[in-house]
Design a protein around this motif. Sequence first.
Motif, short mmCIF file in Angstrom:
data_model
loop_
_atom_site.label_atom_id
_atom_site.label_comp_id
_atom_site.label_asym_id
_atom_site.label_seq_id
_atom_site.Cartn_x
_atom_site.Cartn_y
_atom_site.Cartn_z
N ALA A 1 0.85 -1.19 0.00
CA ALA A 1 0.00 0.00 0.00
C ALA A 1 0.88 1.23 0.00
O ALA A 1 1.92 1.26 0.66
CB ALA A 1 -0.92 0.00 1.22
N THR A 2 0.48 2.23 -0.76
CA THR A 2 1.20 3.50 -0.81
C THR A 2 0.43 4.55 -0.02
O THR A 2 -0.68 4.92 -0.41
CB THR A 2 1.37 3.97 -2.26
OG1 THR A 2 2.08 2.98 -3.01
CG2 THR A 2 2.15 5.29 -2.31
N PRO A 3 0.95 4.99 1.11
CA PRO A 3 0.22 5.97 1.93
C PRO A 3 0.03 7.31 1.20
O PRO A 3 0.95 7.81 0.55
CB PRO A 3 1.11 6.15 3.16
CG PRO A 3 2.01 4.96 3.17
CD PRO A 3 2.22 4.60 1.73
N VAL A 4 -1.18 7.84 1.30
CA VAL A 4 -1.46 9.20 0.84
C VAL A 4 -1.40 10.11 2.06
O VAL A 4 -1.21 9.65 3.19
CB VAL A 4 -2.83 9.28 0.13
CG1 VAL A 4 -2.85 8.41 -1.12
CG2 VAL A 4 -3.95 8.87 1.08
N GLN A 5 -1.57 11.40 1.84
CA GLN A 5 -1.43 12.34 2.95
C GLN A 5 -2.40 12.04 4.08
O GLN A 5 -2.05 12.14 5.26
CB GLN A 5 -1.63 13.77 2.45
CG GLN A 5 -1.32 14.83 3.50
CD GLN A 5 0.11 14.76 4.01
OE1 GLN A 5 1.04 14.81 3.22
NE2 GLN A 5 0.29 14.63 5.33
N GLN A 6 -3.62 11.62 3.75
CA GLN A 6 -4.60 11.31 4.79
C GLN A 6 -4.12 10.15 5.66
O GLN A 6 -4.31 10.15 6.88
CB GLN A 6 -5.95 10.96 4.16
CG GLN A 6 -7.08 10.79 5.17
CD GLN A 6 -7.38 12.07 5.93
OE1 GLN A 6 -7.62 13.11 5.32
NE2 GLN A 6 -7.35 12.01 7.26
N ASP A 7 -3.49 9.15 5.04
CA ASP A 7 -2.94 8.03 5.81
C ASP A 7 -1.85 8.50 6.76
O ASP A 7 -1.79 8.06 7.92
CB ASP A 7 -2.37 6.96 4.86
CG ASP A 7 -3.42 6.37 3.94
OD1 ASP A 7 -4.56 6.18 4.39
OD2 ASP A 7 -3.08 6.11 2.76
N LEU A 8 -0.97 9.36 6.26
CA LEU A 8 0.11 9.88 7.12
C LEU A 8 -0.48 10.67 8.27
O LEU A 8 0.02 10.59 9.41
CB LEU A 8 1.05 10.74 6.29
CG LEU A 8 1.80 10.04 5.15
CD1 LEU A 8 2.65 11.04 4.37
CD2 LEU A 8 2.67 8.90 5.68
N ASP A 9 -1.54 11.44 7.99
CA ASP A 9 -2.18 12.20 9.06
C ASP A 9 -2.83 11.27 10.08
O ASP A 9 -2.80 11.54 11.30
CB ASP A 9 -3.23 13.15 8.48
CG ASP A 9 -2.62 14.26 7.62
OD1 ASP A 9 -1.41 14.52 7.77
OD2 ASP A 9 -3.36 14.85 6.80
N ASN A 10 -3.46 10.18 9.58
CA ASN A 10 -4.12 9.23 10.48
C ASN A 10 -3.12 8.37 11.25
O ASN A 10 -3.44 7.85 12.32
CB ASN A 10 -5.04 8.31 9.68
CG ASN A 10 -6.24 9.04 9.11
OD1 ASN A 10 -6.63 10.10 9.62
ND2 ASN A 10 -6.84 8.50 8.07
N GLY A 11 -1.94 8.17 10.66
CA GLY A 11 -0.93 7.34 11.32
C GLY A 11 -1.02 5.88 10.98
O GLY A 11 -0.41 5.05 11.65
N TYR A 12 -1.79 5.54 9.93
CA TYR A 12 -1.88 4.14 9.51
C TYR A 12 -2.30 4.06 8.05
O TYR A 12 -2.78 5.05 7.48
CB TYR A 12 -2.88 3.36 10.37
CG TYR A 12 -4.32 3.85 10.25
CD1 TYR A 12 -5.14 3.47 9.19
CD2 TYR A 12 -4.86 4.71 11.21
CE1 TYR A 12 -6.44 3.93 9.08
CE2 TYR A 12 -6.16 5.18 11.11
CZ TYR A 12 -6.96 4.80 10.06
OH TYR A 12 -8.24 5.25 9.94
N VAL A 13 -2.08 2.89 7.46
CA VAL A 13 -2.53 2.62 6.09
C VAL A 13 -3.06 1.20 6.05
O VAL A 13 -2.57 0.32 6.77
CB VAL A 13 -1.38 2.82 5.08
CG1 VAL A 13 -0.26 1.79 5.28
CG2 VAL A 13 -1.89 2.76 3.65
N ASP A 14 -4.10 0.97 5.24
CA ASP A 14 -4.70 -0.36 5.11
C ASP A 14 -4.20 -1.04 3.84
O ASP A 14 -4.12 -0.42 2.77
CB ASP A 14 -6.22 -0.27 5.07
CG ASP A 14 -6.81 0.14 6.40
OD1 ASP A 14 -6.15 -0.11 7.44
OD2 ASP A 14 -7.91 0.70 6.43
N ALA A 15 -3.90 -2.32 3.94
CA ALA A 15 -3.48 -3.12 2.79
C ALA A 15 -4.30 -4.40 2.75
O ALA A 15 -4.68 -4.93 3.79
CB ALA A 15 -1.98 -3.45 2.89
N THR A 16 -4.57 -4.86 1.55
CA THR A 16 -5.32 -6.12 1.39
C THR A 16 -4.58 -7.05 0.42
O THR A 16 -3.77 -6.57 -0.37
CB THR A 16 -6.73 -5.86 0.86
OG1 THR A 16 -6.65 -5.14 -0.39
CG2 THR A 16 -7.52 -5.04 1.85
#
Length: 199
Positions: A184-199
Amino acid sequence: YKVDTTAPTGVPTIAWLLDDVPGGTSTLSSSGAFTNDANLRTRVSLVGTNAVAGDSVNMYRDGTTLVGTVTLTSTDITAKYAQFDVAELSPGLHSLTAKVSDAAGNLSQASAAFDITVDIAPPNAPSIVSVTDDVGGTTGAISSGGTADDPNPTVRISLQDTNAALGDRAYLYSSIASQAIASATPVQQDLDNGYVDAT
């Protein structure tokens, strides 16, 4: 002797930079790229430059510092490009430009800038926050060591304290697979949230 004060009329083009360091090897053909390779190889297009054998192609860092040069051969002229190594770049953002120099030292106009960010510091290790079964009769969080009927569960990866940035990529590995099974490639929202989801 002959006095030559006429600069070459054509302008070269930086076609690509080659990253050959494991972890993200690729040919970088667009300005604004990221690399973990501080010792890049470049290809400069000679199309439209009117360069001849004996001329040189110079590469400059941030406008003024010479970081690579090659004397053109008849083979280069026929191929319409030159390839050579760029001197080691320090970590950070750099703007590379190329110029053609004739035998008398007259320089062409600079090519369009090719911006490259060198990042050789690995991120800190991430952690898996949760694994979620999204299909079938039983859905919800899967505990470590548990079972599920979802072949592609959603894995939430914490980015806290990893120093992850835009352009980074998170990979999932399995104990029974030699290669990454998801990413998964984090976008800015992921960096702000502090996590990223991958499947």
